[in-house]
Design a protein around this motif. Structure first.
Motif, short mmCIF file in Angstrom:
data_model
loop_
_atom_site.label_atom_id
_atom_site.label_comp_id
_atom_site.label_asym_id
_atom_site.label_seq_id
_atom_site.Cartn_x
_atom_site.Cartn_y
_atom_site.Cartn_z
N VAL A 103 0.81 -1.21 0.00
CA VAL A 103 0.00 0.00 0.00
C VAL A 103 0.85 1.27 0.00
N ASN A 104 2.05 1.22 0.55
CA ASN A 104 2.91 2.41 0.53
C ASN A 104 3.29 2.80 -0.89
N GLU A 105 3.60 1.80 -1.72
CA GLU A 105 3.88 2.08 -3.13
C GLU A 105 2.65 2.67 -3.80
N ALA A 106 1.48 2.13 -3.50
CA ALA A 106 0.24 2.61 -4.11
C ALA A 106 -0.04 4.06 -3.73
N ILE A 107 0.17 4.40 -2.46
CA ILE A 107 -0.03 5.77 -1.99
C ILE A 107 0.95 6.71 -2.67
N GLU A 108 2.20 6.27 -2.83
CA GLU A 108 3.20 7.10 -3.49
C GLU A 108 2.80 7.40 -4.93
N LEU A 109 2.25 6.43 -5.64
CA LEU A 109 1.78 6.66 -7.00
C LEU A 109 0.66 7.70 -7.01
N ASP A 110 -0.23 7.64 -6.04
CA ASP A 110 -1.33 8.59 -5.98
C ASP A 110 -0.81 10.00 -5.73
N ARG A 111 0.12 10.14 -4.81
CA ARG A 111 0.70 11.46 -4.54
C ARG A 111 1.36 12.03 -5.79
N LEU A 112 2.11 11.19 -6.48
CA LEU A 112 2.82 11.63 -7.67
C LEU A 112 1.84 12.01 -8.78
N ALA A 113 0.78 11.23 -8.94
CA ALA A 113 -0.22 11.53 -9.98
C ALA A 113 -0.91 12.86 -9.70
N GLN A 114 -1.20 13.12 -8.41
CA GLN A 114 -1.81 14.41 -8.07
C GLN A 114 -0.85 15.56 -8.37
N LYS A 115 0.41 15.38 -8.05
CA LYS A 115 1.41 16.42 -8.30
C LYS A 115 1.56 16.70 -9.79
N GLN A 116 1.55 15.62 -10.60
CA GLN A 116 1.75 15.77 -12.04
C GLN A 116 0.47 16.13 -12.78
N GLY A 117 -0.66 15.98 -12.12
CA GLY A 117 -1.94 16.31 -12.75
C GLY A 117 -2.34 15.34 -13.85
N VAL A 118 -2.04 14.06 -13.67
CA VAL A 118 -2.39 13.06 -14.67
C VAL A 118 -3.48 12.13 -14.14
N VAL A 119 -4.18 11.50 -15.06
CA VAL A 119 -5.24 10.56 -14.74
C VAL A 119 -4.64 9.15 -14.65
N VAL A 120 -4.97 8.42 -13.59
CA VAL A 120 -4.58 7.02 -13.47
C VAL A 120 -5.82 6.18 -13.20
N ALA A 121 -6.18 5.33 -14.14
CA ALA A 121 -7.31 4.42 -13.99
C ALA A 121 -6.79 3.03 -13.66
N VAL A 122 -7.61 2.25 -12.98
CA VAL A 122 -7.26 0.88 -12.62
C VAL A 122 -8.31 -0.05 -13.23
N ASP A 123 -7.86 -1.16 -13.81
CA ASP A 123 -8.75 -2.03 -14.55
C ASP A 123 -9.51 -3.00 -13.64
N PHE A 124 -10.40 -2.44 -12.82
CA PHE A 124 -11.34 -3.26 -12.04
C PHE A 124 -12.60 -3.42 -12.89
N GLU A 125 -12.55 -4.36 -13.85
CA GLU A 125 -13.57 -4.39 -14.88
C GLU A 125 -14.91 -4.93 -14.43
N PHE A 126 -14.99 -5.60 -13.26
CA PHE A 126 -16.30 -6.08 -12.83
C PHE A 126 -17.28 -4.93 -12.63
N ARG A 127 -16.78 -3.75 -12.34
CA ARG A 127 -17.64 -2.58 -12.19
C ARG A 127 -18.39 -2.23 -13.47
N CYS A 128 -17.94 -2.77 -14.60
CA CYS A 128 -18.56 -2.45 -15.88
C CYS A 128 -19.31 -3.62 -16.51
N VAL A 129 -19.33 -4.77 -15.85
CA VAL A 129 -20.05 -5.94 -16.37
C VAL A 129 -21.55 -5.74 -16.11
#
Length: 367
Positions: A103-129
């Motif tokens: 989870v620490n790696e995951a949080i670091e990615l989120d912080r970095l994405a917010q800083k860079q202003g980029v979109v990061v999606a995760v492929d949890f595809e059951f939400r779309c079935v």
């Protein structure tokens, strides 16, 4: 007409099967480049799918100005570094699950994405079935009343053959195992369908302890192939989860919600395709289970022989919309972080043989 979003593909296993066909089918994306550490393999994939650029260096793909977004489907132990490099390069990212090794790696990615202003999606595809979306709406409308018990059984045979080759999937340190492959999905949809988890208890096991590699040499397996997990949801509802990838003729994937008004069953016996085959059934108090037809408004625009493709394209659509409109995407890193948190706590619970309290997402120092 707006210009298509240029996509770079990182990972050519699942990437060839789902990511490339999915992005090529989407009207607003164009696959520009593919990365594979073996240049010949990268070129073969590029030729097969008519992709302009092939590279054996991720830095080269990220330096390509035509690549605006990157889709990552490498084995889990490579997710963090590939996603970090892509975000630092200012690229939007579609990331396979589990999104990191902890989870620490995951949080670091989120912080970095917010800083860079980029979109990061995760492929949890059951939400779309379609069947899953319909089930979610039924729950939100109070179909079952107050839940009394939730049971989840995801029992498949993908790794039941002890001769199946040893690889990263057999190694805990590389993100292998049933918890990462299937539990990551399970924890996401539990959160989506039922809300926060208050505490959990997990027991992990490895029934096939040795596997041969492609040369016939045997190696120890330390990644789990079976998971038994108990959850207590924030409202007190118990949720029992059984996951296994080594059950010959396992019953498939079934979610059953027992409420004070009725029972709702979402399930599929399909062992060859983990998306095709779902149905929704219900039983009122004292009655028998009956199938509930899914209303046509829940259907996806097109279906494919591989059940994963249509919901993946639907995830791509959310990803593209978020990029075009500069809005948050769901499922995104926050959903990935919560799933990763529950996986980490399951490992801790197994090691310490005790229940683990689950902190609320906003208490994880995400900003």
């Amino acid at each position: 007409m707006s210009k298509k979003i240029g996509i770079g593909i990182v990972g050519t296993g699942f990437g060839q099967i789902v990511h490339i066909p999915g992005f090529q089918a989407h009207p607003d994306t164009e696959v520009i480049a593919v990365y594979q550490r073996n240049l010949e393999k990268a070129k073969l994939v590029a030729d097969k799918f008519d992709i302009p650029y092939a590279s054996d260096r991720l830095a080269d793909l990220l330096a390509n100005p035509a690549v605006q977004a990157v889709a990552i489907s490498t084995p889990p132990f490579l997710h963090y570094e590939a996603a970090k490099a892509s975000i630092e390069a200012g690229k939007h990212v579609l990331l396979e699950k589990p999104i990191a090794l902890n989870v620490n790696e995951a949080i670091e990615l989120d912080r970095l994405a917010q800083k860079q202003g980029v979109v990061v999606a995760v492929d949890f595809e059951f939400r779309c079935v379609p069947q899953w979306r319909y089930c979610k709406d039924l729950l939100d409308r109070g179909w079952v009343g107050k839940p009394r018990l939730i049971t989840i059984a995801w029992l498949v045979q993908g790794r039941a053959d002890a001769k199946r080759a040893w690889n990263w999937y057999s190694q805990k340190s590389r993100g292998g195992g049933a918890l990462g492959a299937l539990g990551s999905h399970t924890f996401d949809y539990v959160h989506w369908l039922f809300g926060d988890v208050k505490r959990l208890s997990g027991q992990l096991s490895t029934s096939i302890e040795v596997r041969p590699d492609l040369d016939g040499n045997t190696h120890l397996v330390d990644a789990d192939d079976t998971c038994n997990i108990l959850l207590e949801l924030s409202d007190g509802t118990p949720c029992n989860i059984s996951i296994s990838t080594v059950t010959h003729r396992g019953r498939g994937h079934w979610v059953t919600i027992y409420g004070d008004r009725s029972t709702l069953v979402l399930g599929s016996p399909n062992l060859g395709d983990y998306v095709h085959g779902f149905s929704v059934q219900t039983a009122k108090s004292g009655g028998e289970l009956e199938f509930l037809p899914v209303p046509p408004e829940y259907n996806l625009p097109q279906t494919y022989p591989d059940g994963r493709l249509a919901p993946f394209i639907a995830v791509c659509d959310r990803f593209v919309t978020a990029i075009q409109q500069n809005t948050p995407v769901v499922p995104g890193l926050r959903e990935g972080i919560y799933s990763q948190l529950l996986m980490d706590l399951t490992h801790q619970s197994h090691t310490q043989a005790k229940w683990m309290e689950v902190p609320e997402l906003h208490n994880l120092s995400l900003t």
